[in-house]
Structures are given as C-alpha cells and as structure tokens.
Enzyme design. Structure first.
Site, mmCIF file in Angstrom:
data_model
loop_
_atom_site.group_PDB
_atom_site.id
_atom_site.type_symbol
_atom_site.label_atom_id
_atom_site.label_comp_id
_atom_site.label_asym_id
_atom_site.label_seq_id
_atom_site.Cartn_x
_atom_site.Cartn_y
_atom_site.Cartn_z
ATOM 1 N N GLY B 28 0.836 -1.195 0.000
ATOM 2 C CA GLY B 28 0.000 0.000 0.000
ATOM 3 C C GLY B 28 0.868 1.241 0.000
ATOM 4 O O GLY B 28 2.090 1.151 -0.121
ATOM 5 N N ALA B 29 0.218 2.387 0.143
ATOM 6 C CA ALA B 29 0.962 3.640 0.126
ATOM 7 C C ALA B 29 1.869 3.730 1.344
ATOM 8 O O ALA B 29 2.980 4.224 1.273
ATOM 9 C CB ALA B 29 -0.002 4.813 0.100
ATOM 10 N N GLU B 30 1.399 3.220 2.461
ATOM 11 C CA GLU B 30 2.118 3.407 3.713
ATOM 12 C C GLU B 30 2.888 2.171 4.152
ATOM 13 O O GLU B 30 3.810 2.258 4.943
ATOM 14 C CB GLU B 30 1.135 3.781 4.826
ATOM 15 C CG GLU B 30 0.562 5.158 4.695
ATOM 16 C CD GLU B 30 1.565 6.222 5.137
ATOM 17 O OE1 GLU B 30 2.164 6.059 6.203
ATOM 18 O OE2 GLU B 30 1.741 7.197 4.397
ATOM 19 N N ARG B 32 3.505 -2.466 3.808
ATOM 20 C CA ARG B 32 3.394 -3.728 3.083
ATOM 21 C C ARG B 32 2.755 -4.778 3.968
ATOM 22 O O ARG B 32 2.868 -4.728 5.184
ATOM 23 C CB ARG B 32 4.784 -4.230 2.698
ATOM 24 C CG ARG B 32 5.475 -3.336 1.722
ATOM 25 C CD ARG B 32 6.840 -3.906 1.432
ATOM 26 N NE ARG B 32 7.834 -2.858 1.582
ATOM 27 C CZ ARG B 32 9.067 -3.059 2.034
ATOM 28 N NH1 ARG B 32 9.446 -4.259 2.396
ATOM 29 N NH2 ARG B 32 9.893 -2.062 2.128
ATOM 30 N N ASP B 158 -11.730 4.328 5.609
ATOM 31 C CA ASP B 158 -11.453 3.904 4.234
ATOM 32 C C ASP B 158 -12.297 2.677 3.893
ATOM 33 O O ASP B 158 -11.777 1.650 3.468
ATOM 34 C CB ASP B 158 -9.955 3.594 4.074
ATOM 35 C CG ASP B 158 -9.567 3.333 2.618
ATOM 36 O OD1 ASP B 158 -10.318 3.767 1.717
ATOM 37 O OD2 ASP B 158 -8.528 2.680 2.389
#
Lengths: 206, 267
Positions: B28-30, B32, B158
């Site tokens: 993900g963006a932030e 793993r 989210d």
C-alpha cells in the site's frame, strides 16, 4: 525428560528456548531466594501457572521477550524477567512479578522457561553451534535437583488444570467484555479468552 | 500477483527462520502486508510493516510510524473486545514498524461480488430473473458489520469492498438448504464479513463522521460494482437497525450526499 526444547518462528537459530512444567511445587521460598540473590545458576523465568491459559499465550510472552532482547528494548534486567513482565498488559513491573512471577508460599504450579543465548560476539548465524552452551541434560538435571515438584508435560490440557480463571479474568480485564459474554460454547469462550490475553500482551503499554 | 515479483528488503523480523517463507501479499501507500506465521508453523498471520520513510526526518519518522501502528492496534483491540468482526492482534513492535495480526481466510468482498456479477449477462440485454438472495444476504452482512463498528465508537476511514474479507463459514454453519446448483452460484458471496485495514481508523461517535464513512463506502461501491448499486439500500437498511443512533446517521448521510465528503468547502 519433561524438558521441552521449543522451536519458535522468527527467532534467530542461535537462541534456544527450553520450557518445563512442575506441578505442586513445594520449595518456592528457595527458588524465590535464588532469583532475589541473582544467583547466576538460576537463569530461568519462573512463571506462576495460575494466570496462564495456554502454550500459545506463554509462547507469545517468550517471543516478545526474545524480540525485545534482540532489538535492545528490554524493560527489565534480563530476558527471563522480561518473560514474566511480557505476560502483563501494562508496564507495572512489580505488579507483573506478583501476578506471574513466583510467590513464596502461594505459587503451586510452576512453568520454567530458559533462554540459552548465543555465545557473545557470534557474527555468523548460519553456522550450527555445538558450543559450550549447557546441554539439555545438564539443564534438566539442574532443574530436577532444585525444583521440588512433579514434572508434567507442558500441554494445553495440563496448563488448563492449573488455571485460576477468575484470576485470568482479572489480570486481562475480561469482565464485562461483550465478545465473551455472548458466547455460550465453552471451547469457543476459552479460545476467545486466549486471543484477548495475547492481544492485551501485544498491546502492553500502548 | 505481480507485486510478489518485486523484491523489497523484508523487515528485520522476517529475516529469521520460519517454517514457511514469508510472502509479500500487497503493497500500500504506507506499508506492506506479508503472510507469515506466528510462533508455530500452523498458525498463519498477516504482518503489516511500515518501512521507514527516507524523506522524513528519522526521529519524526519513527514517532509517526509508532503512533500510527499503536493507534491501529488499539482500535483493533477495542473492536475485538466489543465483538466487531476484525482480525485479532497477535504481536507487535511499534518501534520496528511491524504488527502481526490474525490471518483472515477467504477473499475480499470485492472479489466475491464481482465473481457473482460475472455470471450475469452484460448490461443491455434483459437480465433473466435471478434469485438475488445470496447477494442480498451479503449486503445485509456488510451493513451489520459496519453498524457494529460504528456502535463501538470507531469509524474506519477507508471503507471499500476491498477492505472487507469474506471469511468462509465453518462446515455445518452454512445454510445448505437450497439446491446444489444454486449453492455453487451463491458460494461466491457466502461467508462472514470481516473488516480489515484500520490504518486510517479513528475513534468517533459523531453522526457526521459515521455518515462520511458510509458515504465513502457508497461511492466506492457504486464505482466498483455499478451493476449492484441498487442493492446498496439494503445495506443501509440493515445498518439502520444495528444501533440506536443509526437512523440519525442515515439522515445525516442525506446531507453528506448533497455536499460531498468535506464539510467545509472553502478554498
């Protein structure tokens, strides 16, 4: 021999974990004194089994202690005392010793954990290490001469017999938890208590 | 998965021996997500790792990583205690940036719904009369799970059908009263909804925050599963029955729809 060598996931192979279980231990004063005097022959974690539910819960504490040792984040003098404290859900060390440590005259069933550390400054972890570290037999001999109790297998069934459920509920703040109160099946309830205990330990001090 | 091909240096904790090698599941963006094992080889777990960000000052980076992991773990514990279907936390080292969680079997809800819809004729042709019951049940299940979450005072932040798993029910638990053929079709959307990825979750009891949570889900749902959009009201209906203040959240949702996710649209 009821000394068990335990292979944990994600632990460097140079760290060896041993565990044993003794029921009806009669010389808790003696063992407690050895710990207080920092007798170097008694490098063990002595865990009172009354607030232990299962192997998984115990091993969670062992794992987090070894991890703390590796990353240099021990909060107590050594990895063995860290195991006792890792069973707690908070950072109150003396409370943890009282609840999970050996208490003279009160502790009846005793779990013993020993972590054998790699010899100092070992760089190469890929080498097998038949070193001068104590052998299984030596550890077991030392334990059986010094712990006056009945050796028992470290199984969930055996541990459950020593569990004081009200104490568990108190130590892990499990009274009035909806996830438990709605469950009717006894096995399922135990699994959930175990999960909640492991989770509380994982979140210790947050 | 192509993601697994790319090699990142794994977190230190995963460099020590395990019975099964860790597998990179997603990035993900932030952080793993790896699949690995907890304590014993038979206990699968998900390891979420937030690697250090080279563009941030190291001290700030460490503090942010620690705070975010800690808050995610606290939210998960709170949900689990309250009986909300979320993964349990197994172990963590916030300073090192990792957390081990219960491995949830099954597929994401998104994949389940798409598998179900895939069997239907494309838009344009008149759809034959199909028994929607399994999909309707899933929508109800999602509504109930989100309702349970909000009831405990947590908003997810989210909500999408990718952040929900469809955990297969244990044998005997399934309602196997329908015919074999229908069963096979229904399989795609059968299971218990488990909410995952609480990286953006916050604790809030306000109608506004809860309504925005639902709004985000509604928008995500409409774009991921346009052909099932009409069933979203079923989800909302079942959400409305889960806790006392749910109806007022649904009323608020009307407002949010009118103006969008952001309350203040200045600038």
């Amino acid at each position: 021999m009821a000394l068990e060598k335990i292979q944990l996931e994600h632990i460097p192979p140079t760290y060896q974990v041993y565990a044993a279980f003794f029921r009806d231990v009669t010389n808790t004063e003696f063992l407690h004194t050895q710990l207080l005097s920092r007798n170097s022959e008694f490098e063990y974690a002595f865990v009172d089994a009354s607030a232990v539910i299962s192997r998984l819960q115990l091993l969670s504490a062992v794992y987090s202690s070894v991890n703390a040792l590796i990353v240099g984040a021990l909060r107590t003098p050594n990895v063995h005392s860290e195991i006792v404290v890792s069973l707690s859900t908070n950072n109150n060390i003396s409370e943890a010793y009282r609840r999970w440590g050996i208490t003279p005259g009160k502790t009846k069933d005793l779990i013993v954990v020993k972590i054998v550390l790699p010899p100092a400054n070992t760089q190469d972890e890929s080498q097998p290490q038949p070193t001068q570290t104590p052998t299984d037999d030596a550890i077991w001999a030392h334990l059986t001469t010094n712990v006056k109790g009945t050796p028992a297998p470290l199984t969930d069934a055996e541990l459950a017999q020593a569990t004081d459920w009200p104490k568990v509920r108190k130590c892990y703040r499990l009274n009035g938890v909806p996830a438990l109160d709605r469950v009717t099946d006894e096995d399922e309830r135990r699994r959930r208590i175990e999960t909640l205990a492991v989770m509380g330990m994982a979140l210790r001090g947050l | 998965m192509a993601a697994a091909e790319t090699q990142f240096p794994p977190p230190k904790v995963l460099t020590y021996p395990a019975a099964t090698p860790p597998m990179l599941i997603t990035q993900g963006a932030e952080g793993r997500l790896y699949k690995t094992t907890h304590l014993v080889p038979t206990r699968p777990c998900a390891l979420k790792y937030r690697p250090p960000k080279p563009y941030r000052h190291p001290i700030l980076d460490a503090r942010l990583t620690k705070a975010r992991l800690a808050s995610e773990a606290k939210v998960l514990e709170r949900c689990w205690r309250e009986g909300v279907p979320v993964p349990a936390v197994y172990a963590m080292d916030p300073a090192a940036g990792w957390m081990m969680m219960e491995w949830i079997e099954g597929i994401p809800v998104r994949a389940g719904i798409n598998a179900w819809l895939g069997e239907r004729p494309e838009d344009g042709t008149e759809a034959p009369v199909v028994d929607d019951t399994p999909l309707v049940d899933l929508m109800k299940g999602i509504g109930t799970a989100v309702g349970a979450l909000h009831r405990t005072g947590v908003v997810h932040g989210d909500l999408t059908t990718s952040n929900m798993m469809l955990r297969p029910r244990e044998a005997g638990q399934a309602n196997g009263d329908v015919g074999d053929e229908k069963n096979a079709k229904g399989k795609a959307v059968e299971g218990d909804v488990v909410l995952i990825d609480f990286g953006l979750a916050t604790q809030s009891m306000s109608d506004e925050d809860r309504a925005v949570d639902l709004y985000v889900l509604e928008r995500a749902f409409a774009s991921t599963h346009p052909r099932a959009e009409r069933l979203f009201t079923i989800l909302l209906d079942s959400y409305g029955k889960t806790f006392k203040k749910a109806p007022s959240v649904l009323a608020k949702l009307e407002d949010v729809r009118m103006r969008g996710r952001k309350r203040s649209m200045l600038g």
